[in-house]
Design an enzyme around this catalytic site. Sequence first.
Site, PDB file in Angstrom:
ATOM      1  N   HIS A 103      13.927  13.442  27.237  1.00  0.00           N
ATOM      2  CA  HIS A 103      14.144  13.880  25.856  1.00  0.00           C
ATOM      3  C   HIS A 103      12.836  13.823  25.082  1.00  0.00           C
ATOM      4  O   HIS A 103      11.819  13.328  25.590  1.00  0.00           O
ATOM      5  CB  HIS A 103      15.162  12.953  25.163  1.00  0.00           C
ATOM      6  CG  HIS A 103      14.655  11.555  24.976  1.00  0.00           C
ATOM      7  ND1 HIS A 103      14.571  10.640  25.997  1.00  0.00           N
ATOM      8  CD2 HIS A 103      14.166  10.921  23.873  1.00  0.00           C
ATOM      9  CE1 HIS A 103      14.086   9.500  25.550  1.00  0.00           C
ATOM     10  NE2 HIS A 103      13.821   9.641  24.264  1.00  0.00           N
ATOM     11  N   ASP A 105      11.753  12.563  20.997  1.00  0.00           N
ATOM     12  CA  ASP A 105      12.367  11.827  19.887  1.00  0.00           C
ATOM     13  C   ASP A 105      12.520  12.708  18.647  1.00  0.00           C
ATOM     14  O   ASP A 105      11.628  13.482  18.310  1.00  0.00           O
ATOM     15  CB  ASP A 105      11.497  10.611  19.515  1.00  0.00           C
ATOM     16  CG  ASP A 105      11.337   9.649  20.685  1.00  0.00           C
ATOM     17  OD1 ASP A 105      12.217   9.602  21.552  1.00  0.00           O
ATOM     18  OD2 ASP A 105      10.298   8.950  20.723  1.00  0.00           O
ATOM     19  N   HIS A 261       9.899  12.580  27.512  1.00  0.00           N
ATOM     20  CA  HIS A 261       9.723  11.314  28.230  1.00  0.00           C
ATOM     21  C   HIS A 261      11.075  10.790  28.675  1.00  0.00           C
ATOM     22  O   HIS A 261      12.123  11.186  28.151  1.00  0.00           O
ATOM     23  CB  HIS A 261       8.988  10.273  27.375  1.00  0.00           C
ATOM     24  CG  HIS A 261       9.666   9.926  26.096  1.00  0.00           C
ATOM     25  ND1 HIS A 261       9.575  10.708  24.957  1.00  0.00           N
ATOM     26  CD2 HIS A 261      10.459   8.890  25.750  1.00  0.00           C
ATOM     27  CE1 HIS A 261      10.264  10.163  23.979  1.00  0.00           C
ATOM     28  NE2 HIS A 261      10.826   9.047  24.432  1.00  0.00           N
ATOM     29  N   ARG A 276       8.847   0.033  18.824  1.00  0.00           N
ATOM     30  CA  ARG A 276       8.505   1.449  18.631  1.00  0.00           C
ATOM     31  C   ARG A 276       8.381   1.791  17.163  1.00  0.00           C
ATOM     32  O   ARG A 276       9.256   1.460  16.369  1.00  0.00           O
ATOM     33  CB  ARG A 276       9.580   2.337  19.265  1.00  0.00           C
ATOM     34  CG  ARG A 276       9.130   3.783  19.387  1.00  0.00           C
ATOM     35  CD  ARG A 276      10.195   4.658  20.000  1.00  0.00           C
ATOM     36  NE  ARG A 276      10.989   5.302  18.972  1.00  0.00           N
ATOM     37  CZ  ARG A 276      12.013   6.119  19.211  1.00  0.00           C
ATOM     38  NH1 ARG A 276      12.377   6.375  20.460  1.00  0.00           N
ATOM     39  NH2 ARG A 276      12.677   6.670  18.226  1.00  0.00           N
TER      40      ARG A 276
HETATM   41  C1  SIN Z   1      12.072   5.921  24.084  1.00  0.00           C
HETATM   42  O1  SIN Z   1      12.789   6.763  24.608  1.00  0.00           O
HETATM   43  O2  SIN Z   1      11.597   6.094  22.980  1.00  0.00           O
HETATM   44  C2  SIN Z   1      11.767   4.646  24.821  1.00  0.00           C
HETATM   45  C3  SIN Z   1      10.868   4.848  25.976  1.00  0.00           C
HETATM   46  C4  SIN Z   1      10.677   3.600  26.777  1.00  0.00           C
HETATM   47  O3  SIN Z   1      11.322   2.588  26.502  1.00  0.00           O
HETATM   48  O4  SIN Z   1       9.882   3.613  27.707  1.00  0.00           O
END
Ligand code: SIN
Length: 288
Positions: A103, A105, A261, A276
Site C-alpha cells: 500500500h 499511506d 511498501h 511513525r
Molecule cells: C506502515 O505501513 O506504515 C508500517 C511499515 C512498517 O512497519 O514497516
Amino acid sequence: MNNDFKSITVTPISPALGAEIGGVDIAAGVTDKQLKELKQAFSDYAVIFFRDQDITPDQHIEFAERWGKINVNRFFQAVETHPKIAEVRKEPHQKANIGADWHTDHSYDQIPAMGSILYAREVPSIGGDTLFSSMYAAYESLSDGLKQTLSNLRAVHSSRHVFGAGAYDARDVEDVGGRLGNTAKATQDAVHPVIIRHPLSARPALYVNADFTVKIAGWSKEESRSLLDYLYQQARQNEFTCRFQWRKGSMAIWDNRATHHCALNDYHGELRLMHRITIEGEALQAFA
Ligand code: SIN
C-alpha cells in the site's frame, strides 16, 4: 556510492529505488546543507534509510517538521506523551501486524501525505523487514497503449473499508485493539489520477494501491477489478523492489507518491515497535 553528494553519503541499495544515508547524526543536528542534500536523495531514490540514530521522540518531531507539516494519523494509536507520533506496534501475543499488504499511506486523503518517517524503537531478533516498490518503475513497465489509456483515468480511494466500522471481524478487533481505532472517523474518500506527475521529480508514477483504491472513477467495481489487479501485479515485480532489514535505531523516509511498501509479518512471538510521523503533501496532478 553516489559522489554527487558532499555533506552526506548516499549509497543505493537496489537498482529500482532506495539508498542508505551516511554522515548524518540526527540527535546532534542536521545542517541546512545536509537537509538540502537529504531532500535531493529522497527525490532521487524515493526512499532513504539511516542507521544507528539515537533520538528522542522530541528530536523525531523536530526533524520531521523540517520536511513539512505533520499529518496526525487518526486511526493509529499515538505515543501517549507525543500525539504527533503514531505507533506501529506488534506485541509478542498479537498475530496481525500493521501494513502487511502492499500500500501507500493516506491515499484516501484529498491531499495525500508526502511521506512517512519511520523509526525503529524495538525490533525482533530476526524478521520484520519492510519491502518498498517503485511506482516509477511500475509505470515504465507498461505498454505505450496502456500508459495512454491510464493517463485519462482517475481512481477512487477510501479509508472506509480499511479503518471503518465493520472493517475487522471479531478476531481482528481483539487482536488490533489498542493499536488501531477511531472507526467512526473513517470517512475519507478521494479521487486521484491513476498516473500522477510526481510533485518533486515531474516523472510519471502509478498511483493506485491495493489497500485503499476502491475502483476506477466512472467504472463499476467489477469492471475495475481486473485492471487494478493487473496494475498491482506490475507494481510488485521483484525487480522494482528493495528490502530494508531494520535494526534498533534505523530510520526510513519514504515518498508515498513514488513508492508502495509492505511490512513483513514473520516474527510472531516477538515485539516490534516503530514510531511513525507522516508529513503533509500536496494535491496530485495527472501526467498528461
Ligand atoms: C506502515 O505501513 O506504515 C508500517 C511499515 C512498517 O512497519 O514497516
